[in-house]
Design an enzyme around this catalytic site. Structure first.
Site, short mmCIF file in Angstrom:
data_model
loop_
_atom_site.label_atom_id
_atom_site.label_comp_id
_atom_site.label_asym_id
_atom_site.label_seq_id
_atom_site.Cartn_x
_atom_site.Cartn_y
_atom_site.Cartn_z
N CYS A 220 50.67 46.48 14.40
CA CYS A 220 51.12 45.45 12.74
C CYS A 220 50.75 46.32 11.63
CB CYS A 220 49.61 44.38 12.86
SG CYS A 220 50.06 43.02 14.25
N HIS A 299 43.40 56.87 13.07
CA HIS A 299 43.66 56.72 15.07
C HIS A 299 42.59 56.62 15.56
CE1 HIS A 299 46.25 56.14 18.33
NE2 HIS A 299 47.32 56.31 17.94
N HIS A 384 42.18 43.68 -6.19
CA HIS A 384 42.18 42.64 -5.30
C HIS A 384 41.98 43.51 -3.78
CE1 HIS A 384 43.39 40.30 -8.87
NE2 HIS A 384 44.10 41.56 -8.94
N HIS A 388 45.34 42.27 6.59
CA HIS A 388 46.46 42.51 7.52
C HIS A 388 45.27 41.06 8.44
CE1 HIS A 388 48.67 41.52 10.57
NE2 HIS A 388 48.32 42.41 11.72
N HIS A 417 47.33 31.00 6.36
CA HIS A 417 48.00 30.13 6.87
C HIS A 417 49.31 29.15 6.70
CE1 HIS A 417 47.97 25.10 5.36
NE2 HIS A 417 46.86 25.28 5.91
#
EC number: 2.3.1.-
Lengths: 494, 454
Positions: A220, A299, A384, A388, A417
């Site tokens: 992701c 990582h 801002h 994820h 949502h």
């Protein structure tokens, strides 16, 4: 060539030291310049002219010096790495016909011949507290009973989501496909041969000397890996355009077994795709929306616990799926801390960095008596935040560990949502939310954080170059007036 | 006055020197050096003889007798020896339903064996690796193959990993291109690239003829290699990258769909190779050579080519000349000493050899690689390079051209310059003395002669 990794504490000290050394010249020069300036200001104009004449500088010397300064300044200016601009971005807007309300999900799960009753109830319970809404979308193949995840269906989904996003980007930017120099595509769980990047080259008839790359299996957080790659390529090729496409294809990844740790992706992953146009061309400076400031990748794969927390495997009945371990939250928190240690020095104001360093030193020297670890106030570094939208638990955990107010995580919660977990493209839906809400202003800094299998935590920092003009066209156009919504902790379905 | 004069001159000189130094520093760090490469040699229990191949093919009860003969003919005439390797799951009878572990084990064995060797030979520690690229076209698990390597070797947190997939048989130059571009933005960087292919999950179990050839030609293989742009390691490097050209003709629908993974009429996934593949290959090849030639050939040869082209245009010849034939009029051997051709098949190697005007000596490494290792997809170029090195053909200042084709349709090439005399046996160590063999004819030609006569 042997190197030993520094412990985290020493890495921070090293970073501080490097900053000081890099700007060493500034330390003596600035006070000297200030002193000289003060002296000069005290003198009157006649005295200044007398001083100047006494130096005996003739025209040639003056010209030489000016020439030298100009040449060196120009050379330095020209050899700077060109900034990377985000011209615009576009997301896939799923048609209403692809909606999967809770009732549909529950009914379909009940009819699946391979799910036992416990698995159905488990999936529904996950959905109840997932933070997903009723408008998230699944591809057609997944709505068959049982699902028919053929390669043909997966390719059809890929064509639908990717081409929609790119078409919208082309409409927004006036991009000509033949002007694209770099193409980076990431899709973790579906990689046909020829690749999705070749599919895009074929559809849009791109040039034969295009630099295309197809990343797969990277989880992701792969959207930011693609941005990192595009940035490196743009730095090596001036005056270029890079098209980055992030998506996740749901069709081939339905889990048809009863292993609980592997049922979660069925509940959370939904259709989505994003297309982003990056450029380092001076022409785009006038209309680019954002400028890329930093990309930091971390990582944690060296740690077995982190490596195995999101893992593709087969269950006892040979059904393939992605298992999510119970330690996922803890691992995500650790990965984030590691990433922050690298991002912090790049973005935090000096005061926060010094406080963080002091707290670190105190804890090192005095142990737990040195006080609680100081968490830098990231609100002072960013206006801002796009986290994820992996799931409600991830957002809750980040909000808690970074001490963030609800307003800063609103974009993530609302994206979860409305669209569900769209994997690597979720960050772009969140950015689109902030723009659609009219909250983005010129000069604002945005921090994007992606997590993914590996276990990786990747960050990107952007600066807004121009306030987006309202109304902003995007995936939220038809529903932004309804947001934000209150997402209850639990939606009772059963 | 003198002092002023001295100061201004000194200032001018300093500024000029700093500009020059910056430029030379940039150039020094833009090089891409190949430190070493290790080709994968699977264990001997994985050898796929023609007889074993024929047994595996016969297991597919859906095949009719003509189909079986067609496949056997392909195997026998392929130019592949009895010494090539296949995945364990296929040899053990699980070709129709390989488990996830089968697929992972196949790739793990290749990656870890070659990387262990690579780190040992170069003396580099995994913790010093800055960039890691893996390309395996037809298998992309989660976590990615790069994450598997990071976990196994405990690499650093800030290692930049890239897992390429779906990029076909020409993915090796693509991985090199990726690393080369990163080298242009970072100094003193060390990169490791692993290239391989996954065969276990991709065995075709149907009856579509266009999809069956892959089963006959693809074999297990892989390579790990280390690249760096650190000028202080130049003395240890084997080769230096001179140029890289990528040509992608996917914009053409026929070219895009001539080598494509899809389902057959019965829903079984296979790799379809269409009849328009040779045409696409020729086009991609011409596209690549057009951009490669000016970078690789000496000025004299280019001038000659221009003159010939002008003459041809002015005095139009009645004979139809294809792009490939035109390319033959350019003598690539004037700028290139050795040719690493992708071992797509005997026909592909011969066609490319003819197009480039190559002699039997020049295509020998590719033919021998096809014979000894089969079509190992993206890593085949490295086995060809290994043959040249084992045969002690690579001398200092020699120029090596790597040329490969792949699904998309792409033709990618890169030119290397050899930095010192190379004589390492590598994966060919134990068999190089037997090459070239007296005959390339399959020893089972007699046994399966009925195939030829059918």
């Amino acid at each position: 060539m042997r190197a030993v990794p520094l412990p985290r504490f020493l890495s921070s000290v090293k970073l501080g030291y490097l900053n000081v050394v890099n700007h060493l010249l500034a330390f003596p020069i600035i006070p000297v310049m200030v002193a000289v300036l003060l002296q000069v200001l005290e003198l009157g104009p006649d005295e200044l002219i007398a001083h100047w004449r006494s130096l005996g500088i003739d025209t040639i010397h003056a010209l030489c010096t000016i020439f030298t300064v100009v040449v060196v300044a120009t050379a330095s200016f020209m050899s700077r790495p060109r900034p990377v601009y985000l011209v615009d971005h576009a997301c896939f807007r799923p048609p209403r016909t692809f909606r999967v309300p809770f009732a549909t999900f529950f009914e379909h799960a009940s009819f699946m011949p391979f799910f036992d009753e416990k698995s159905v109830r488990f999936q529904v319970r996950i959905l109840e507290s997932s933070g997903l809404g009723e408008e998230t979308c699944l591809p057609l193949a997944n709505r068959c009973i049982p699902p028919c995840p053929s390669m043909e269906a997966a390719c059809a989904e890929a064509r639908l989501v990717i081409f929609s996003a790119i078409d919208e980007l082309i409409a927004k930017t006036g991009l000509k496909p033949r002007d694209v120099d770099i193409l980076v595509v990431n899709c973790s769980l579906f990689s046909p041969t020829p690749s999705l990047s070749a599919m895009i080259v074929n559809k849009y008839k791109m040039r034969s000397n295009i630099m295309s790359f197809n990343l797969s299996g990277m989880g992701c957080s792969a959207g930011l890996i693609s941005i990192d790659l595009a940035r490196s390529l743009l730095q090596a090729h001036p005056n270029s355009y890079a098209l980055v496409v992030s998506t996740e294809i749901i069709t081939p990844n339905f889990y048809a077994g009863n292993e609980r740790s592997m049922l979660l992706p069925n509940c959370l992953f939904r259709m989505g795709a994003a297309a982003v146009l990056l450029s380092n061309s001076r022409r785009e400076e006038d209309r680019a929306k954002y400028r890329l400031l930093h990309v930091v990748r971390t990582h944690e794969g060296a740690d077995d616990r982190a490596y195995r927390c999101v893992y593709e495997e087969e269950d006892g009945e040979d059904n393939s799926g992605i298992s999510l371990s119970k330690e996922l939250m803890a691992v995500a928190g650790e990965a984030l801390r590691a990433n922050i240690t690298a991002v912090g020095p790049l973005v935090l104001p000096v005061t926060e960095q010094l406080l963080f360093l002091a707290s670190l030193v105190a804890r090192r020297l005095l142990g737990p008596r040195g006080g609680k670890p100081y968490i830098p106030d990231f609100k002072r570094a960013f206006e801002h935040l796009c986290i994820h939208a992996g799931g409600r638990a991830v957002i809750d955990e980040l909000q808690r560990s970074l001490g963030l107010p609800p307003a800063l995580v609103e974009a993530s919660r609302m994206t979860l949502h409305r669209f569900g977990n769209t994997s690597s493209s979720s960050l772009w839906y969140e950015l689109a939310y902030i723009e659609a809400k009219g909250r983005m202003r010129r000069g604002d800094r945005v921090w994007m954080i992606g997590f993914g299998s590996g276990f990786k935590c990747n960050s990107a920092v952007w600066r807004c170059l121009r306030t987006p003009k309202a109304p902003v066209d995007g995936p939220w156009s038809d529903c932004i007036h309804r947001y934000p919504v209150h997402v209850p902790d639990m939606v009772k379905l059963l | 006055m003198d002092l002023l004069w001295t100061i201004s001159t000194a200032l001018l000189l300093c500024s000029l020197l700093s500009i020059l130094w910056k430029e030379s520093d940039r150039r020094r760090n833009r090089n891409c050096y190949l430190l070493d490469f290790v080709c994968y040699k699977p264990s001997d229990d994985r050898k796929l003889s023609t007889e074993l191949c024929s047994d595996i093919i016969a297991r597919n009860k859906r095949l009719s007798v003509p189909d079986y003969k067609f496949l056997l003919k392909a195997v026998v005439n392929s130019g592949i020896s009895e010494e090539t390797y296949g995945p364990r799951s296929i040899i053990e009878g699980r070709e129709e339903c390989p488990t996830h572990d089968d697929c992972v084990d196949e790739v793990d064995d290749c990656m870890y064996r070659t990387l262990d060797q690579l780190f040992l030979r170069t003396g580099v520690s995994p913790i010093d690796v800055d960039v890691l690229v893996v390309n395996v076209s037809m298998f992309a698990p989660s976590p990615s193959l790069t994450s598997r390597i990071v976990n196994r070797y405990s690499m650093r947190e800030d290692v930049k990993t890239f897992s390429l997939a779906g990029m076909g048989c020409s993915a090796s130059p693509i991985a090199i291109d990726l690393v080369n571009n990163i080298f242009k933005t970072r100094k003193r960087t060390l990169a490791v690239v692993v290239t391989s292919e996954s065969i276990a999950p991709n065995w075709y179990c149907g009856t579509d003829k266009s999809m069956m050839l892959g089963n006959c030609l693809f074999r297990s293989g892989g390579c790990s290699f280390m690249l760096t742009n650190d000028p202080s390691l130049r003395h240890r490097a084997k080769m230096s990258l001179k140029c890289l050209v990528r040509a992608h003709i996917g914009a053409d629908d026929d070219a895009y769909s001539c080598a494509i993974q899809k389902e057959d009429d019965e829903g079984r996934v296979g790799f379809h190779l269409s009849k328009s593949l040779p045409k696409a290959a020729v086009r991609a090849f011409a596209e690549n050579l057009q951009r490669l030639a000016p970078k690789v050939l000496p000025v004299g040869e280019l001038a000659l080519y221009a003159v010939r082209g002008l003459r041809h245009r002015l005095w139009r010849s009645k004979e139809a000349k294809t792009d490939a034939a035109t390319a033959a009029r350019v003598n690539f051997k004037s700028g290139v000493d050795h040719f690493c051709l992708h071992t797509g098949g005997a026909a592909v190697i011969d066609a490319v050899g003819r197009a480039l005007g190559l002699a039997k000596y020049d295509v020998e490494p590719a033919r021998m690689t096809l014979h000894r290792w089969g079509n190992t997809s993206a890593s085949s170029l490295w086995y060809v390079l290994g043959y040249m090195e084992a045969k002690k053909r690579l001398r200092r200042k020699d120029r090596v051209l790597m040329l490969s084709f792949g699904a998309g349709f792409k033709c990618n090439s890169c030119l290397w310059e050899v930095l010192r005399d190379l004589n390492d046996g590598g994966a060919w160590e134990d068999c190089i003395r037997a090459y070239p063999p007296q005959t390339l004819v399959n020893p089972f030609m007699e046994k399966f002669r009925w195939v030829k006569e059918a």
